[in-house]
Motif scaffolding. Structure first.
Motif, PDB file in Angstrom:
ATOM      1  N   GLY A 181     -58.878 126.063  68.859  1.00 37.87           N
ATOM      2  CA  GLY A 181     -58.312 124.722  68.749  1.00 37.87           C
ATOM      3  C   GLY A 181     -56.966 124.612  69.454  1.00 37.87           C
ATOM      4  O   GLY A 181     -56.707 123.652  70.183  1.00 37.87           O
ATOM      5  N   THR A 182     -56.114 125.622  69.266  1.00 37.67           N
ATOM      6  CA  THR A 182     -54.795 125.608  69.905  1.00 37.67           C
ATOM      7  C   THR A 182     -54.909 125.738  71.419  1.00 37.67           C
ATOM      8  O   THR A 182     -54.210 125.044  72.169  1.00 37.67           O
ATOM      9  CB  THR A 182     -53.927 126.752  69.351  1.00 37.67           C
ATOM     10  OG1 THR A 182     -53.849 126.656  67.925  1.00 37.67           O
ATOM     11  CG2 THR A 182     -52.524 126.681  69.922  1.00 37.67           C
ATOM     12  N   VAL A 183     -55.808 126.616  71.881  1.00 36.78           N
ATOM     13  CA  VAL A 183     -55.981 126.817  73.322  1.00 36.78           C
ATOM     14  C   VAL A 183     -56.509 125.550  73.990  1.00 36.78           C
ATOM     15  O   VAL A 183     -56.038 125.159  75.077  1.00 36.78           O
ATOM     16  CB  VAL A 183     -56.927 128.007  73.588  1.00 36.78           C
ATOM     17  CG1 VAL A 183     -57.318 128.061  75.070  1.00 36.78           C
ATOM     18  CG2 VAL A 183     -56.264 129.314  73.180  1.00 36.78           C
ATOM     19  N   LEU A 184     -57.471 124.887  73.377  1.00 38.05           N
ATOM     20  CA  LEU A 184     -58.027 123.660  73.960  1.00 38.05           C
ATOM     21  C   LEU A 184     -56.954 122.579  74.112  1.00 38.05           C
ATOM     22  O   LEU A 184     -56.878 121.910  75.149  1.00 38.05           O
ATOM     23  CB  LEU A 184     -59.180 123.146  73.088  1.00 38.05           C
ATOM     24  CG  LEU A 184     -60.480 123.948  73.148  1.00 38.05           C
ATOM     25  CD1 LEU A 184     -61.507 123.377  72.166  1.00 38.05           C
ATOM     26  CD2 LEU A 184     -61.049 123.955  74.565  1.00 38.05           C
ATOM     27  N   ILE A 185     -56.133 122.421  73.091  1.00 36.02           N
ATOM     28  CA  ILE A 185     -55.074 121.415  73.174  1.00 36.02           C
ATOM     29  C   ILE A 185     -54.047 121.810  74.229  1.00 36.02           C
ATOM     30  O   ILE A 185     -53.532 120.953  74.968  1.00 36.02           O
ATOM     31  CB  ILE A 185     -54.409 121.218  71.797  1.00 36.02           C
ATOM     32  CG1 ILE A 185     -55.428 120.651  70.816  1.00 36.02           C
ATOM     33  CG2 ILE A 185     -53.195 120.295  71.902  1.00 36.02           C
ATOM     34  CD1 ILE A 185     -54.906 120.509  69.407  1.00 36.02           C
ATOM     35  N   THR A 186     -53.759 123.106  74.352  1.00 37.50           N
ATOM     36  CA  THR A 186     -52.833 123.587  75.385  1.00 37.50           C
ATOM     37  C   THR A 186     -53.357 123.259  76.773  1.00 37.50           C
ATOM     38  O   THR A 186     -52.602 122.813  77.652  1.00 37.50           O
ATOM     39  CB  THR A 186     -52.614 125.100  75.250  1.00 37.50           C
ATOM     40  OG1 THR A 186     -52.099 125.401  73.947  1.00 37.50           O
ATOM     41  CG2 THR A 186     -51.636 125.600  76.304  1.00 37.50           C
ATOM     42  N   VAL A 187     -54.653 123.478  76.984  1.00 39.42           N
ATOM     43  CA  VAL A 187     -55.261 123.181  78.291  1.00 39.42           C
ATOM     44  C   VAL A 187     -55.167 121.697  78.599  1.00 39.42           C
ATOM     45  O   VAL A 187     -54.861 121.294  79.739  1.00 39.42           O
ATOM     46  CB  VAL A 187     -56.726 123.656  78.311  1.00 39.42           C
ATOM     47  CG1 VAL A 187     -57.437 123.169  79.576  1.00 39.42           C
ATOM     48  CG2 VAL A 187     -56.800 125.180  78.228  1.00 39.42           C
ATOM     49  N   VAL A 188     -55.402 120.861  77.601  1.00 43.65           N
ATOM     50  CA  VAL A 188     -55.334 119.403  77.807  1.00 43.65           C
ATOM     51  C   VAL A 188     -53.913 118.969  78.140  1.00 43.65           C
ATOM     52  O   VAL A 188     -53.693 118.092  78.994  1.00 43.65           O
ATOM     53  CB  VAL A 188     -55.852 118.671  76.557  1.00 43.65           C
ATOM     54  CG1 VAL A 188     -55.616 117.170  76.675  1.00 43.65           C
ATOM     55  CG2 VAL A 188     -57.339 118.951  76.359  1.00 43.65           C
ATOM     56  N   LEU A 189     -52.922 119.577  77.486  1.00 40.67           N
ATOM     57  CA  LEU A 189     -51.532 119.166  77.670  1.00 40.67           C
ATOM     58  C   LEU A 189     -50.881 119.775  78.913  1.00 40.67           C
ATOM     59  O   LEU A 189     -49.850 119.267  79.373  1.00 40.67           O
ATOM     60  CB  LEU A 189     -50.706 119.557  76.442  1.00 40.67           C
ATOM     61  CG  LEU A 189     -51.047 118.872  75.122  1.00 40.67           C
ATOM     62  CD1 LEU A 189     -50.142 119.388  74.014  1.00 40.67           C
ATOM     63  CD2 LEU A 189     -50.920 117.355  75.237  1.00 40.67           C
ATOM     64  N   PHE A 190     -51.454 120.850  79.448  1.00 36.19           N
ATOM     65  CA  PHE A 190     -50.823 121.575  80.552  1.00 36.19           C
ATOM     66  C   PHE A 190     -50.455 120.681  81.739  1.00 36.19           C
ATOM     67  O   PHE A 190     -49.351 120.811  82.292  1.00 36.19           O
ATOM     68  CB  PHE A 190     -51.720 122.724  81.017  1.00 36.19           C
ATOM     69  CG  PHE A 190     -51.161 123.495  82.173  1.00 36.19           C
ATOM     70  CD1 PHE A 190     -50.126 124.403  81.989  1.00 36.19           C
ATOM     71  CD2 PHE A 190     -51.656 123.304  83.463  1.00 36.19           C
ATOM     72  CE1 PHE A 190     -49.592 125.102  83.061  1.00 36.19           C
ATOM     73  CE2 PHE A 190     -51.130 123.997  84.535  1.00 36.19           C
ATOM     74  CZ  PHE A 190     -50.094 124.900  84.332  1.00 36.19           C
ATOM     75  N   PRO A 191     -51.321 119.763  82.189  1.00 34.90           N
ATOM     76  CA  PRO A 191     -50.939 118.920  83.337  1.00 34.90           C
ATOM     77  C   PRO A 191     -49.728 118.033  83.054  1.00 34.90           C
ATOM     78  O   PRO A 191     -49.108 117.527  83.999  1.00 34.90           O
ATOM     79  CB  PRO A 191     -52.197 118.075  83.585  1.00 34.90           C
ATOM     80  CG  PRO A 191     -53.313 118.847  82.960  1.00 34.90           C
ATOM     81  CD  PRO A 191     -52.716 119.512  81.775  1.00 34.90           C
ATOM     82  N   PHE A 192     -49.401 117.833  81.789  1.00 32.23           N
ATOM     83  CA  PHE A 192     -48.295 116.951  81.438  1.00 32.23           C
ATOM     84  C   PHE A 192     -47.070 117.743  80.957  1.00 32.23           C
ATOM     85  O   PHE A 192     -46.213 117.206  80.251  1.00 32.23           O
ATOM     86  CB  PHE A 192     -48.734 115.983  80.337  1.00 32.23           C
ATOM     87  CG  PHE A 192     -50.020 115.272  80.635  1.00 32.23           C
ATOM     88  CD1 PHE A 192     -50.043 114.183  81.490  1.00 32.23           C
ATOM     89  CD2 PHE A 192     -51.215 115.707  80.073  1.00 32.23           C
ATOM     90  CE1 PHE A 192     -51.237 113.528  81.772  1.00 32.23           C
ATOM     91  CE2 PHE A 192     -52.406 115.061  80.344  1.00 32.23           C
ATOM     92  CZ  PHE A 192     -52.414 113.965  81.203  1.00 32.23           C
ATOM     93  N   ALA A 193     -46.996 119.019  81.357  1.00 38.34           N
ATOM     94  CA  ALA A 193     -45.925 119.889  80.858  1.00 38.34           C
ATOM     95  C   ALA A 193     -44.542 119.342  81.182  1.00 38.34           C
ATOM     96  O   ALA A 193     -43.657 119.302  80.320  1.00 38.34           O
ATOM     97  CB  ALA A 193     -46.086 121.294  81.445  1.00 38.34           C
ATOM     98  N   ASN A 194     -44.334 118.895  82.415  1.00 40.86           N
ATOM     99  CA  ASN A 194     -43.016 118.392  82.795  1.00 40.86           C
ATOM    100  C   ASN A 194     -42.663 117.108  82.057  1.00 40.86           C
ATOM    101  O   ASN A 194     -41.505 116.899  81.664  1.00 40.86           O
ATOM    102  CB  ASN A 194     -42.957 118.167  84.305  1.00 40.86           C
ATOM    103  CG  ASN A 194     -42.980 119.469  85.090  1.00 40.86           C
ATOM    104  OD1 ASN A 194     -42.591 120.520  84.578  1.00 40.86           O
ATOM    105  ND2 ASN A 194     -43.446 119.411  86.322  1.00 40.86           N
ATOM    106  N   GLU A 195     -43.651 116.246  81.872  1.00 45.61           N
ATOM    107  CA  GLU A 195     -43.392 114.991  81.150  1.00 45.61           C
ATOM    108  C   GLU A 195     -43.049 115.266  79.685  1.00 45.61           C
ATOM    109  O   GLU A 195     -42.176 114.595  79.113  1.00 45.61           O
ATOM    110  CB  GLU A 195     -44.609 114.065  81.232  1.00 45.61           C
ATOM    111  CG  GLU A 195     -44.847 113.450  82.600  1.00 45.61           C
ATOM    112  CD  GLU A 195     -45.549 114.395  83.564  1.00 45.61           C
ATOM    113  OE1 GLU A 195     -45.841 115.541  83.152  1.00 45.61           O
ATOM    114  OE2 GLU A 195     -45.796 113.986  84.714  1.00 45.61           O
ATOM    115  N   ILE A 196     -43.723 116.261  79.094  1.00 48.01           N
ATOM    116  CA  ILE A 196     -43.433 116.602  77.692  1.00 48.01           C
ATOM    117  C   ILE A 196     -42.035 117.178  77.564  1.00 48.01           C
ATOM    118  O   ILE A 196     -41.287 116.837  76.630  1.00 48.01           O
ATOM    119  CB  ILE A 196     -44.490 117.589  77.158  1.00 48.01           C
ATOM    120  CG1 ILE A 196     -45.865 116.932  77.135  1.00 48.01           C
ATOM    121  CG2 ILE A 196     -44.120 118.069  75.758  1.00 48.01           C
ATOM    122  CD1 ILE A 196     -47.001 117.880  76.797  1.00 48.01           C
TER     123      ILE A 196
END
Length: 233
Positions: A14-29
């Motif tokens: 569950g944590t890895v899947l959410i990390t993969v989804v959020l990765f493209p938005f790392a700078n925005e986060i």
């Protein structure tokens, strides 16, 4: 052991899947996390990266933090599903709401730090810098500072849960907690002085919620104690 392995795998997946989804938005986060400081800097102020790999690894750390927080309900559910079969009915009735409340309170503590404490602290720091000194914080050091305050305020907001657990386990009673009120107030300001920057406002912003939450825990614990006594009679 098989059940434990399956639950741990579900938590990790569950944590890895959410990390993969959020990765493209790392700078925005990271930009969102840093906005309280950036908004407090003088015109033209900016943050800096002093290490070669910092611009990549710091946003990644923020993504992992965000993924952990987003997946926290799923993680806690897996933990609950593992331990619940071994609990008595009255323990399940108590621990279930406490797990939910502790998660909510920790997130509220982080939100309190981000939306209320950060602007005050960074505004104070930016406006007290000596003349001629440019305030340019390293992004890695900023992340460490933000994490310290997040943990401090998140744990501070867990005080009601700790009070209720202590009373429910019979470690202390409500009368003892009320008698220790003056020590708790002093301790709250000491903790505020340790975990916040050296300005009175941010120290008070941690100490006062600690005290209020302690009183809230006493109130809820006394109500639960009274209800249990009525059920016994």
């Amino acid at each position: 052991m098989i059940e434990l392995r399956d639950r741990l795998l579900r938590i990790i997946i569950g944590t890895v899947l959410i990390t993969v989804v959020l990765f493209p938005f790392a700078n925005e986060i990271y930009q969102f996390l840093a906005s309280p400081l950036l908004n407090s800097l003088p015109l033209g102020g900016q943050m800096i990266a002093t290490d070669v790999t910092t611009p990549f690894f710091v946003p990644m750390k923020v993504v992992l933090l965000a993924a952990f927080m987003i997946s926290l309900p799923h993680t806690l559910y897996q933990i609950w599903a593992f331990v619940a079969p071994g609990l008595y009915a009255h323990e399940r009735r108590l621990i279930g709401p406490l797990v939910f409340a502790s998660t909510l309170l920790f997130l509220l503590g982080m939100a309190f730090a981000y939306y209320l404490v950060f602007p005050v602290v960074f505004g104070f720091i930016a406006h007290t810098a000596p003349e001629g000194v440019a305030v340019m914080t390293d992004i890695g050091k900023y992340l460490d500072f933000a994490m310290t305050l997040f943990i401090a305020f998140g744990l501070a907001f867990e005080v009601p849960v700790a009070v209720i657990l202590l009373v429910s386990a019979g470690v202390v009673n409500v009368a003892t907690l009320r008698g220790a009120r003056s020590y708790v107030i002093v301790g709250a300001f000491v903790i505020g002085a340790i975990f916040t920057p050296p300005d009175v406002i941010s120290q008070v912003m941690l100490a006062v919620p600690l005290w209020v939450l302690y009183e809230t825990g006493i109130l809820v614990a006394s109500l639960l104690q009274r209800r249990n006594q009525q059920q016994l009679h």
